[in-house]
Design a protein around this motif. Sequence first.
Motif, mmCIF file in Angstrom:
data_model
loop_
_atom_site.group_PDB
_atom_site.id
_atom_site.type_symbol
_atom_site.label_atom_id
_atom_site.label_comp_id
_atom_site.label_asym_id
_atom_site.label_seq_id
_atom_site.Cartn_x
_atom_site.Cartn_y
_atom_site.Cartn_z
ATOM 1 N N LYS A 19 11.120 -9.398 0.810
ATOM 2 C CA LYS A 19 11.455 -7.997 0.519
ATOM 3 C C LYS A 19 12.005 -7.863 -0.896
ATOM 4 C CE LYS A 19 12.583 -5.165 4.415
ATOM 5 N NZ LYS A 19 13.644 -4.515 5.170
ATOM 6 N N PHE A 20 12.879 -8.780 -1.266
ATOM 7 C CA PHE A 20 13.508 -8.722 -2.585
ATOM 8 C C PHE A 20 12.467 -8.834 -3.699
ATOM 9 C CE2 PHE A 20 15.376 -10.863 -6.269
ATOM 10 C CZ PHE A 20 16.319 -9.920 -6.631
ATOM 11 N N ILE A 21 11.621 -9.863 -3.636
ATOM 12 C CA ILE A 21 10.675 -10.064 -4.737
ATOM 13 C C ILE A 21 9.637 -8.941 -4.818
ATOM 14 C CG2 ILE A 21 10.930 -12.556 -4.904
ATOM 15 C CD1 ILE A 21 8.144 -12.665 -3.456
ATOM 16 N N LEU A 22 9.187 -8.464 -3.674
ATOM 17 C CA LEU A 22 8.181 -7.404 -3.706
ATOM 18 C C LEU A 22 8.776 -6.057 -4.099
ATOM 19 C CD1 LEU A 22 5.999 -8.310 -0.594
ATOM 20 C CD2 LEU A 22 5.559 -8.824 -2.999
ATOM 21 N N SER A 23 9.950 -5.742 -3.581
ATOM 22 C CA SER A 23 10.606 -4.470 -3.933
ATOM 23 C C SER A 23 10.903 -4.415 -5.423
ATOM 24 C CB SER A 23 11.904 -4.298 -3.141
ATOM 25 O OG SER A 23 11.620 -4.204 -1.770
ATOM 26 N N ARG A 24 11.323 -5.533 -5.970
ATOM 27 C CA ARG A 24 11.630 -5.611 -7.403
ATOM 28 C C ARG A 24 10.385 -5.322 -8.244
ATOM 29 N NH1 ARG A 24 13.660 -11.279 -9.113
ATOM 30 N NH2 ARG A 24 11.431 -11.596 -9.031
ATOM 31 N N GLU A 25 9.222 -5.628 -7.690
ATOM 32 C CA GLU A 25 7.955 -5.390 -8.386
ATOM 33 C C GLU A 25 7.349 -4.028 -8.056
ATOM 34 O OE1 GLU A 25 6.276 -7.373 -10.652
ATOM 35 O OE2 GLU A 25 8.067 -8.620 -10.684
ATOM 36 N N GLY A 26 8.084 -3.196 -7.305
ATOM 37 C CA GLY A 26 7.630 -1.837 -7.029
ATOM 38 C C GLY A 26 6.898 -1.634 -5.712
ATOM 39 N N TRP A 27 6.843 -2.651 -4.868
ATOM 40 C CA TRP A 27 6.183 -2.526 -3.579
ATOM 41 C C TRP A 27 7.081 -1.803 -2.582
ATOM 42 C CZ3 TRP A 27 1.465 -4.918 -1.971
ATOM 43 C CH2 TRP A 27 0.827 -5.657 -2.958
ATOM 44 N N ASP A 28 6.480 -1.064 -1.676
ATOM 45 C CA ASP A 28 7.180 -0.483 -0.540
ATOM 46 C C ASP A 28 7.040 -1.504 0.591
ATOM 47 O OD1 ASP A 28 8.081 0.947 1.655
ATOM 48 O OD2 ASP A 28 6.522 2.477 1.568
ATOM 49 N N VAL A 29 8.152 -2.144 0.960
ATOM 50 C CA VAL A 29 8.109 -3.237 1.925
ATOM 51 C C VAL A 29 8.806 -2.839 3.215
ATOM 52 C CG1 VAL A 29 8.656 -5.666 2.336
ATOM 53 C CG2 VAL A 29 8.245 -4.873 0.003
ATOM 54 N N GLN A 30 8.104 -3.021 4.326
ATOM 55 C CA GLN A 30 8.699 -2.816 5.635
ATOM 56 C C GLN A 30 8.529 -4.103 6.421
ATOM 57 O OE1 GLN A 30 7.659 0.889 7.527
ATOM 58 N NE2 GLN A 30 7.254 1.835 5.556
ATOM 59 N N ALA A 31 9.444 -4.355 7.349
ATOM 60 C CA ALA A 31 9.400 -5.591 8.128
ATOM 61 C C ALA A 31 9.407 -5.295 9.617
ATOM 62 C CB ALA A 31 10.587 -6.483 7.763
ATOM 63 N N HIS A 32 8.795 -6.205 10.350
ATOM 64 C CA HIS A 32 8.733 -6.131 11.803
ATOM 65 C C HIS A 32 8.789 -7.565 12.309
ATOM 66 C CE1 HIS A 32 7.786 -4.065 15.545
ATOM 67 N NE2 HIS A 32 7.031 -5.108 15.851
ATOM 68 N N SER A 33 9.495 -7.822 13.403
ATOM 69 C CA SER A 33 9.687 -9.216 13.797
ATOM 70 C C SER A 33 9.218 -9.579 15.203
ATOM 71 C CB SER A 33 11.163 -9.593 13.650
ATOM 72 O OG SER A 33 11.961 -8.763 14.458
ATOM 73 N N ASP A 34 8.590 -8.672 15.917
ATOM 74 C CA ASP A 34 8.165 -8.971 17.279
ATOM 75 C C ASP A 34 6.644 -8.947 17.384
ATOM 76 O OD1 ASP A 34 7.885 -9.310 20.008
ATOM 77 O OD2 ASP A 34 8.809 -7.406 20.556
ATOM 78 N N GLY A 35 6.062 -10.079 17.773
ATOM 79 C CA GLY A 35 4.615 -10.165 17.896
ATOM 80 C C GLY A 35 4.028 -9.211 18.908
ATOM 81 N N ALA A 36 4.761 -8.942 19.984
ATOM 82 C CA ALA A 36 4.246 -8.087 21.060
ATOM 83 C C ALA A 36 3.999 -6.655 20.599
ATOM 84 C CB ALA A 36 5.197 -8.093 22.251
#
Length: 121
Positions: A19-36
């Motif tokens: 998230k840090f490296i991509l956000s710093r480069e201007g990306w909109d980053v979202q995360a999800h942690s459950d495979g189901a």
Amino acid sequence: MAKKVLLIEDEPNIIEAIKFILSREGWDVQAHSDGATALDAIARTKPDALVLDVMLPNRSGFEILRDLRAEPDTHGLPVLMLTAKGQKRDRELAESYGVTHFMTKPFSNQEVLERLRELTG
């Protein structure tokens, strides 16, 4: 407009680093942690690219990738698959399911950024 990436990963330190490296480069980053529930998150988010871990709780990244490629809406979605398991068999399985790029952990932050630029360029 910022490119949107969805990170499906269950390790908090990896989520924060990416998230840090991509956000710093201007990306909109979202995360999800459950495979189901990953497919629902992908449908809701409509990302430009997906960073997908192999070993997730409740459902593997391989299964998620296979289902993505079977659906017209996500068939062409660029997928960067990350795994701590870098065996040849895992890479071959990911390729058979249509992964766009396969990367083993540990990886460099710069490498993730460069691959995502290539995948969405």
